[in-house]
Design a protein around this motif. Structure first.
Motif, PDB file in Angstrom:
ATOM      1  N   LYS A 116       0.817  -1.224   0.000  1.00 44.04           N
ATOM      2  CA  LYS A 116       0.000   0.000   0.000  1.00 44.04           C
ATOM      3  C   LYS A 116       0.850   1.274   0.000  1.00 44.04           C
ATOM      4  O   LYS A 116       0.387   2.328  -0.413  1.00 44.04           O
ATOM      5  CB  LYS A 116      -0.928   0.011   1.229  1.00 44.04           C
ATOM      6  N   GLY A 139      -2.964   5.084   1.931  1.00 45.52           N
ATOM      7  CA  GLY A 139      -2.133   4.353   0.988  1.00 45.52           C
ATOM      8  C   GLY A 139      -1.981   5.128  -0.310  1.00 45.52           C
ATOM      9  O   GLY A 139      -2.789   6.001  -0.633  1.00 45.52           O
ATOM     10  N   SER A 142      -3.075   3.398  -6.658  1.00 44.87           N
ATOM     11  CA  SER A 142      -2.468   2.393  -7.521  1.00 44.87           C
ATOM     12  C   SER A 142      -2.714   2.747  -8.983  1.00 44.87           C
ATOM     13  O   SER A 142      -3.541   3.602  -9.311  1.00 44.87           O
ATOM     14  CB  SER A 142      -3.058   1.009  -7.226  1.00 44.87           C
ATOM     15  N   ARG A 204      -7.771   7.074  -1.920  1.00 43.03           N
ATOM     16  CA  ARG A 204      -6.343   7.069  -2.223  1.00 43.03           C
ATOM     17  C   ARG A 204      -5.985   8.128  -3.271  1.00 43.03           C
ATOM     18  O   ARG A 204      -4.936   8.766  -3.179  1.00 43.03           O
ATOM     19  CB  ARG A 204      -5.922   5.670  -2.690  1.00 43.03           C
TER      20      ARG A 204
END
Length: 366
Positions: A116, A139, A142, A204
């Protein structure tokens, strides 16, 4: 007992039957090659690749594409119901993907699904400054979370194109898709957990910030230092069903720097993204596609393994990164681009070439 032979058939009939069988075999071969061809690959290129793979233990995947047993495929199977409807007016998910060109040669996200990287900072030193990616407590965003940003960029660009043509109002910074539209655009299934993961991805994206510092030349010739610092999205708001928490819709505020980049100029600095980009499974494969899309375009580009490693933000060992990179080169199913390794004075080099193009002059990467 004497067995009588049947009446002999004319030679012409047997020849016609043989030719018919040969033509049927050729047609079967043609269909097999066309089904296995990768995006942008010619028939001859696909035929040569499959012959090569057959000698190395090739197999045919359920979707008809040829894969090597020695190299795992990069492309996952599309979800059920993934086909785009043939509508005259594009829906929220039926718009060509576009990405911001300015961020396609560095990873402003993590490439790992497991790590993360909460609270971490990635710094990329460039020729005219540097870029820092900072992760919050939720985190680091991504590369799969970033699909939402690509969707927002795509629809903002489409809305601006309509506005410039006099077919709509000038878009604002707020983007309001249904969650089902997000999943469809990103070519994901609409299972219950996917809905939950959308809100986590927005958390995130909001708390992952990008600081860009550049040296630019001012009007009087002096060298100036410019710095900007914003999240991958500025803000968001969701609407869910109170009973089961199922997300229904979201409001996403596009960061100011992306909005200005698309709205202010006559020619927004965005590049189209192949639909199969969203089916690329490994994170490094997605990064390679974005890098090739910017660096090679419709031609070819050469980047050293070392530079790609540094621009990927990877925390693993360089040796392991090279091993993974070579597996992806061997799989060779990246949408639109062929991958090849060559030796270089600074170490191994990756050649990224647009499929179907001749051997043109290759531009070197940073």
């Amino acid at each position: 007992m004497i067995q009588r032979c049947s009446d002999p058939k004319p030679i012409g009939d047997g020849l016609s039957a043989a030719l018919a069988r040969l033509e049927a075999a050729r047609e079967t071969h043609r269909k097999k090659i066309e089904a296995a061809a990768l995006p942008g690959e010619t028939f001859e290129q696909a035929e040569t690749r499959l012959q090569h793979e057959k000698g190395q233990g090739a197999r045919v995947a359920p979707d008809g594409s040829a894969k090597s047993d020695l190299s795992p495929a990069m492309i996952r199977k599309p979800p059920k119901g993934d086909e785009q409807p043939d509508f005259f007016v594009p829906t929220l998910y039926d718009v060509g993907g576009r990405d911001s060109r300015s961020l396609m040669d560095v990873a402003v996200f993590r490439l790992s699904k497991k790590d993360k990287r909460a609270g971490e900072v990635i710094r990329y030193d460039l020729s005219d400054g540097y870029v820092e990616v900072k992760a919050g407590s939720d985190g680091m965003a991504s590369v799969w979370d970033y699909d939402v940003v690509i969707m927002a960029v795509s629809h903002l660009t489409e809305a601006m194109n309509r506005y410039r043509e006099g077919r709509g109002d000038k878009p604002g910074r707020t983007f309001r898709p249904y969650v089902s539209d997000i999943l469809k655009f990103c070519r994901r299934s609409d299972g219950g957990r996917q809905y939950e993961e959308v809100e986590a991805a927005l958390d995130r994206l909001k708390t992952t910030t990008v600081k860009a510092v550049r040296r630019v030349k001012g009007k009087n010739g002096r060298i100036l230092r410019e710095a900007s610092h914003e999240g991958l999205i500025s803000d968001y708001r969701t609407v869910s069903q109170a009973e089961d928490g199922k997300l229904l819709s979201v409001e996403i505020e596009v960061p100011k720097w992306i909005y200005e980049e698309i709205v202010s100029g006559k020619n927004p600095d965005v590049l189209t993204v192949h639909p199969d980009f969203f089916l690329i499974e490994p994170g490094i494969g997605r990064f390679l596609y974005r890098l090739a899309r910017r660096a090679a375009g419709k031609g070819a580009a050469r980047w050293s393994f070392q530079t790609i490693y540094e621009r990927s933000g990877s925390t693993g060992e360089f040796k392991k990164f090279c091993f993974t990179l070579r597996k992806l080169i061997a799989a060779d199913d990246l949408p639109e681009y062929l991958l090849r390794e060559e030796d270089g004075q600074s170490g191994p080099q990756l050649i990224m070439r647009y499929r179907g193009t001749p051997d043109l002059e290759i531009s070197a990467g940073s």
